[in-house]
Design an enzyme around this catalytic site. Sequence first.
Site, PDB file in Angstrom:
ATOM      1  N   ARG B  51       0.844  -1.202   0.000  1.00 16.25           N
ATOM      2  CA  ARG B  51       0.000   0.000   0.000  1.00 16.25           C
ATOM      3  C   ARG B  51       0.872   1.242   0.000  1.00 16.25           C
ATOM      4  NH1 ARG B  51      -4.820  -0.917   4.429  1.00 16.25           N
ATOM      5  NH2 ARG B  51      -5.534  -2.945   3.646  1.00 16.25           N
ATOM      6  N   ASP B  53       2.056   5.017  -0.038  1.00 22.22           N
ATOM      7  CA  ASP B  53       1.467   6.237   0.520  1.00 22.22           C
ATOM      8  C   ASP B  53       1.357   7.352  -0.521  1.00 22.22           C
ATOM      9  OD1 ASP B  53       0.950   5.493   3.146  1.00 22.22           O
ATOM     10  OD2 ASP B  53       3.022   5.874   3.773  1.00 22.22           O
ATOM     11  N   ARG B 199      11.053   5.167   4.641  1.00 18.98           N
ATOM     12  CA  ARG B 199      11.357   6.597   4.667  1.00 18.98           C
ATOM     13  C   ARG B 199      12.042   7.007   5.977  1.00 18.98           C
ATOM     14  NH1 ARG B 199       5.682   8.974   3.064  1.00 18.98           N
ATOM     15  NH2 ARG B 199       6.711  10.918   3.668  1.00 18.98           N
TER      16      ARG B 199
END
Lengths: 250, 250
Positions: B51, B53, B199
């Site tokens: 999924r 972002d 990240r």
Amino acid sequence: MERTLALVLEYDGTFYRGFQRQDGLPSIAERVEAALATLFGHPTPVVCAGRTDAGVHATGQVVSCVTSSPMPTRKLPVAASALLRQSSIAVVRAAERAAGFSARRDALSRTYRYQILNRVAPSPLLARRAFHVGATLDDDAMRRAALELVGEHDFAAFCAMESRHKSTRRKIEALELDRRGDLVDLRVRADSFLHNMVRIMVGTLVEVGRGRRPVPNLADVLQSCDRRRAGFTAPAHGLYLEHVSYAEPV
Amino acid sequence: MERTLALVLEYDGTFYRGFQRQDGLPSIAERVEAALATLFGHPTPVVCAGRTDAGVHATGQVVSCVTSSPMPTRKLPVAASALLRQSSIAVVRAAERAAGFSARRDALSRTYRYQILNRVAPSPLLARRAFHVGATLDDDAMRRAALELVGEHDFAAFCAMESRHKSTRRKIEALELDRRGDLVDLRVRADSFLHNMVRIMVGTLVEVGRGRRPVPNLADVLQSCDRRRAGFTAPAHGLYLEHVSYAEPV
């Protein structure tokens, strides 16, 4: 005291009508000159090494200009790039040059890169960065055909019809094909180029790569000096002015 | 007759709120499901492997779906990509799978690539494609620090604060730094990832690379299970879901 500067520019040419100023149309020159005028506090005309057309990108365009500003050259890339951020233009490097230096006149050679995406599906991430060719390209045929273009020739057949050049003789120093997976780069170096010359060479080589044109053909096309004998003009968005060489590298 | 399909997607995540459907917001899932419904003539929910972002790109996202349409899989990439052209999404490959195949559940590992542009000037051509770090990065320090993250650990310190995961243990199979000139790729492969995990790892490694965090530090951060001990969350636009591996490659 006046100083002559050389600046290396990168830009996304997508939304420009090209490097050169054109009345009322967005141009790279207009934006760069406006940013330099702001930084230097005086009008700053620039001279470029290669007049890229509408939609053509650059990673190594070089421009020269003259300034009376004391701003150190090491501060120029960050300061000018900040002003040009919204314009999709950056100043990558800056260096001082002897008085009289001209980015155009003093250039020894120009290198263009043409990027082809060679796979069935298009690439959204490279939509404005590479020419999409869905049919399989025969790299070896393209390489062999490319060799016919290397050297000094009359390239009138590889020049946009409406152009006016004093001479259509040019010297191709290198024309190489490099494939990494689906990405094919055609890289070409010459003293200088005629209008649309790289894009017509690429279009013609793509016809060879697709089997629509025989390999031992380009010498004949050159000799004909007839634009209609060469291939289509490959689209602007795959083309990058990559490097300009000088006696002293910028 | 119903068939289960696996599709490999590429997309530019810039203008999306992410992969998953969110009421009234643009999502990759909504666009892909609309295109498949048009092609297949029936509603076609998709399940994705990762999924992504808001703002995150993909070159190798995988989705699964079920269809009663007889359309051959070899025609899907061109047909679906044409419908998705304006959405900056493409179907790169398509393959048939055994009934019950799930792109999410059957994935063995996910590989993300994080692209950093490491030079003084920004790059207009990579503006939405790479995270610009102007300060020089120490590749060796980053490589040594990265090794502390490889293996099976509790990655709670590398997970967005607001997230809820059943377990925060994950197994990093590889985390490698690859530099070509100004471009630095951090490539990380794991069984699966926590929310913002890549990240936050990248942000932490960039702090190491800038000398703002000592190299033998990340094992301590891991042990703390404290998000505040890890580094900043690197921006979405440098991140790409690059590959998802299955027992049978798609």
